[in-house]
Design a protein around this motif. Structure first.
Motif, mmCIF file in Angstrom:
data_model
loop_
_atom_site.group_PDB
_atom_site.id
_atom_site.type_symbol
_atom_site.label_atom_id
_atom_site.label_comp_id
_atom_site.label_asym_id
_atom_site.label_seq_id
_atom_site.Cartn_x
_atom_site.Cartn_y
_atom_site.Cartn_z
ATOM 1 N N LEU A 86 7.940 -3.885 9.656
ATOM 2 C CA LEU A 86 6.958 -4.969 9.800
ATOM 3 C C LEU A 86 6.860 -5.784 8.506
ATOM 4 O O LEU A 86 6.769 -7.019 8.548
ATOM 5 N N VAL B 42 -2.899 -7.388 10.869
ATOM 6 C CA VAL B 42 -2.502 -6.084 11.423
ATOM 7 C C VAL B 42 -1.899 -5.235 10.311
ATOM 8 O O VAL B 42 -2.276 -4.076 10.119
ATOM 9 N N PHE B 43 -0.992 -5.828 9.536
ATOM 10 C CA PHE B 43 -0.308 -5.079 8.485
ATOM 11 C C PHE B 43 -1.298 -4.541 7.453
ATOM 12 O O PHE B 43 -1.286 -3.366 7.129
ATOM 13 N N MET C 1 6.326 0.547 9.377
ATOM 14 C CA MET C 1 5.589 -0.374 8.499
ATOM 15 C C MET C 1 6.558 -1.128 7.587
ATOM 16 O O MET C 1 6.356 -2.307 7.283
ATOM 17 N N MET D 53 -4.482 -4.077 7.681
ATOM 18 C CA MET D 53 -5.434 -3.082 8.201
ATOM 19 C C MET D 53 -4.767 -1.732 8.396
ATOM 20 O O MET D 53 -5.322 -0.698 8.033
ATOM 21 N N ILE D 54 -3.550 -1.743 8.961
ATOM 22 C CA ILE D 54 -2.860 -0.461 9.174
ATOM 23 C C ILE D 54 -2.515 0.169 7.829
ATOM 24 O O ILE D 54 -2.619 1.375 7.645
ATOM 25 N N ASP D 55 -2.135 -0.672 6.880
ATOM 26 C CA ASP D 55 -1.819 -0.169 5.546
ATOM 27 C C ASP D 55 -3.035 0.552 4.960
ATOM 28 O O ASP D 55 -2.919 1.635 4.382
ATOM 29 N N LYS D 56 -4.221 -0.060 5.169
ATOM 30 C CA LYS D 56 -5.466 0.531 4.661
ATOM 31 C C LYS D 56 -5.741 1.857 5.373
ATOM 32 O O LYS D 56 -6.096 2.850 4.742
#
Lengths: 473, 116
Positions: free
Chosen positions: B71, A452-453, B68, A455-458
């Motif tokens: 997280l 999740v991290f 983020m 992918m969201i970062d991308k």
């Protein structure tokens, strides 16, 4: 041997062992909801076989008691994370109160510390208005009124910060007495454990001691060292002994420069406790780092505004044609002698609006050039090379960043505590879950969260770069 | 009924990240796997998004940056927790091996049971 009676003896022994094991299981079930209870496993020991004429005959098993299913490494990791979470949590509570002080109150008719930003603008704007008509008594009165509101809000913010510091000081003393009660209890339990189970598991006594240690680590940063005879020594994270076997080293408190300091014996351990973690560490960080930092910013603002405004007013000519002198200064604000304490003592001392020196030195009373100069102070870098409004904004924004950072740490630490508690429960409480499956869940969760991290970062990186096209020359 | 050309509305990125942190804290692996699938879908849709949708997502992305960071911190703490647990498992496996050796040494003596 090898007779029917010996066979019966083996069977009876096995039944007795099973019976004892069932009691342990029953005890586990009965204590399913007991806080801090650790599941016990029954221990079976093979009876020594008898060898006659080269032939070995088994003698069955005996139940030798129960061992609690505990893991000191996991427990220590949990305690350590609890220390961090408790520290950030208490610091966050204090920081929230500080931040609330500088947040404008919605719907309030009276001015508060949260309005300092607006107050600064109003004060310097009042000089701009006066510049339009330097002889207007209402405009002159307005300068003093806005100055009083600004000084009142800054001094009330300082008084509130001092009150918050005093309240934290009181909280820390309360925490220290709880620490002493727990270390006394741990020392007593150490003594009982050393007497009753110097080599084996002490069951509920160890559960009680572990509960005390967990509570202690949420109050203060500690290290625990296992000692001989199943004892545990406790030191603060900076190495000061609190418990050694059955001996306790109580924490005492005393005032140093008006604030509470903590001592073990004659050593002042306050600094170590501040950085050590636990509730006490959080309160001390707020009291000794966060609040003084906010107070220093406020002092700096009050000192610079008061000093610069007074300086200019003393260099002009007032409505009576007078100019400020050392003996009879024309000060608008009480003149601070040093930065520290400037915010708390900020006040408007001028009572006659005609003493505002709107005119330049030697110019007629209708001149407005000094009023213009004072209005311009609001745009000049007079507080640490920043104009007063920008300086105040930076301070509020920096306070906000600190709150966000501590909030982030606290969320992550609480999450970590929650994970470890799940693992610890699966290992040591009366649970049908197996520790292995619990660990697999942690692994699965970690892997999915990493996906999740990343992918969201991308996605974030890709959409943030979607803005205006950049020209490459 | 969905109109032609109307795409499925995804939860705000910020909400998605907050949910991921919470699910990781509570070790809700199922929810995290669902969120991972949701992110895959979002990533796929991004290539089909028009200018306005991309602009909206850009605003959401900026909003989600604080969450983020949270997280990332939770992931870091989880990795440390996993390391501790892996070490514990290795330790207990070591203990198991020790027990097996004990059993192996014990078996030959027992082979004589009942043989008289």
């Amino acid at each position: 041997m090898g007779t029917i009676s010996s066979a019966f003896a083996i069977t009876t022994g096995a039944l007795q062992a099973d019976q004892a094991a069932l009691s342990i299981v029953a005890n586990n079930v009965a204590n399913a909801n007991t806080v801090g209870y650790t599941r016990e496993n029954s221990n079976f020991q093979e009876n020594s076989p008898v060898t006659i004429g080269g032939q070995s005959t088994g003698q069955g098993v005996t139940n030798t008691g129960a061992t609690s299913v505990r893991d000191s490494v996991l427990t220590q990791r949990l305690d350590q994370q609890q220390q961090l979470a408790a520290s950030s949590s208490s610091r966050l509570t204090a920081l929230d109160s500080v931040q609330a002080l500088f947040t404008p109150a919605s719907g309030s008719t009276s001015s508060t510390a949260g309005d300092i930003g607006t107050d600064l603008t109003s004060f310097f704007t009042s000089f701009s208005t006066l510049e339009g008509n330097a002889t207007s008594s209402s405009y002159r009165q307005n300068v003093l009124s806005t100055g009083k509101i600004l000084a009142g809000d800054i001094s009330s913010a300082a008084a509130n910060l001092n009150a918050q510091s005093a309240s934290l000081d009181q909280e820390t003393t309360g925490v220290a007495s709880q620490v002493n009660a727990l270390t006394t209890s741990i020392a007593q339990l150490n003594q009982q454990i050393e007497t009753t189970s110097p080599t084996g598991d002490a069951g509920t006594l160890e559960d009680q001691r572990q509960q005390d240690i967990s509570q202690l680590s949420s109050l203060v940063g500690i290290n625990q060292i296992t000692t001989e005879k199943n004892g545990i020594s406790i030191t603060t994270t900076s190495g000061t002994e609190l418990v050694a076997g059955s001996t306790t080293f109580p924490m005492t408190s005393g005032k140093v420069d008006g604030v509470t300091h903590f001592f073990v014996g004659t050593a002042d351990v306050t600094t170590g406790l501040t950085s050590g973690g636990g509730q006490l560490g959080g309160y001390l960080t707020a009291r000794d780092v966060d609040i003084p930092s906010a107070m220093n910013s406020l002092d700096q603002l009050a000192y610079s505004v008061s000093t610069q405004v007074n300086k200019l007013n003393n260099s002009g000519t007032d409505m009576n044609g007078a100019t400020g002198t050392v003996a009879a200064p024309l000060n608008i604000f009480a003149q601070p002698t040093q930065v520290a304490g400037s915010a708390a003592s900020m006040s408007v001392v001028m009572t006659d609006p005609n003493q505002i020196a709107a005119a330049a030195l030697g110019a007629g009373t209708g001149d407005n050039s000094n009023a213009l100069a004072m209005a311009n102070l609001g745009k000049q870098g007079i507080v640490n090379n920043q104009n007063p409004s920008d300086y105040y904004s930076s301070f509020v924004s920096s306070l906000g960043s600190t709150v966000t950072q501590v909030q982030t740490e606290n969320t992550a630490q609480n999450a970590s505590v929650s994970q470890l508690q799940t693992q610890s429960n699966s290992l040591s409480s009366v649970s049908l879950d197996d520790s292995a499956s619990s660990m697999t869940t942690l692994e699965r969760s970690y892997e999915a969260a990493t996906q999740v991290f990343s992918m969201i970062d991308k996605i974030i990186a890709s959409v943030i770069n979607l803005g205006e096209q950049t020209t490459v020359s | 009924m969905q109109n032609h050309g109307e795409r499925q509305v995804h939860p705000a990125l910020k909400e998605l990240v907050v949910q991921a942190s919470q699910a990781l804290a509570h070790l809700d692996a199922d929810r995290l796997e669902e969120l991972a699938l949701s992110c895959q879908a979002l990533n796929r849709d991004l290539s089909l998004a028009d200018k306005f949708e991309k602009k909206a997502l850009q605003a959401q992305a900026l909003e989600a940056r604080g969450e983020m960071t949270v997280l990332a911190h939770v992931l870091e703490a989880s990795r440390d927790n996993l390391n501790v647990l892996h070490r514990l498992r290795e330790q207990s496996l070591g203990r198991l091996e020790y027990c097996e050796n004990q059993v192996r040494g014990w078996v030959p003596t027992e082979s004589g049971h009942g043989d008289n």
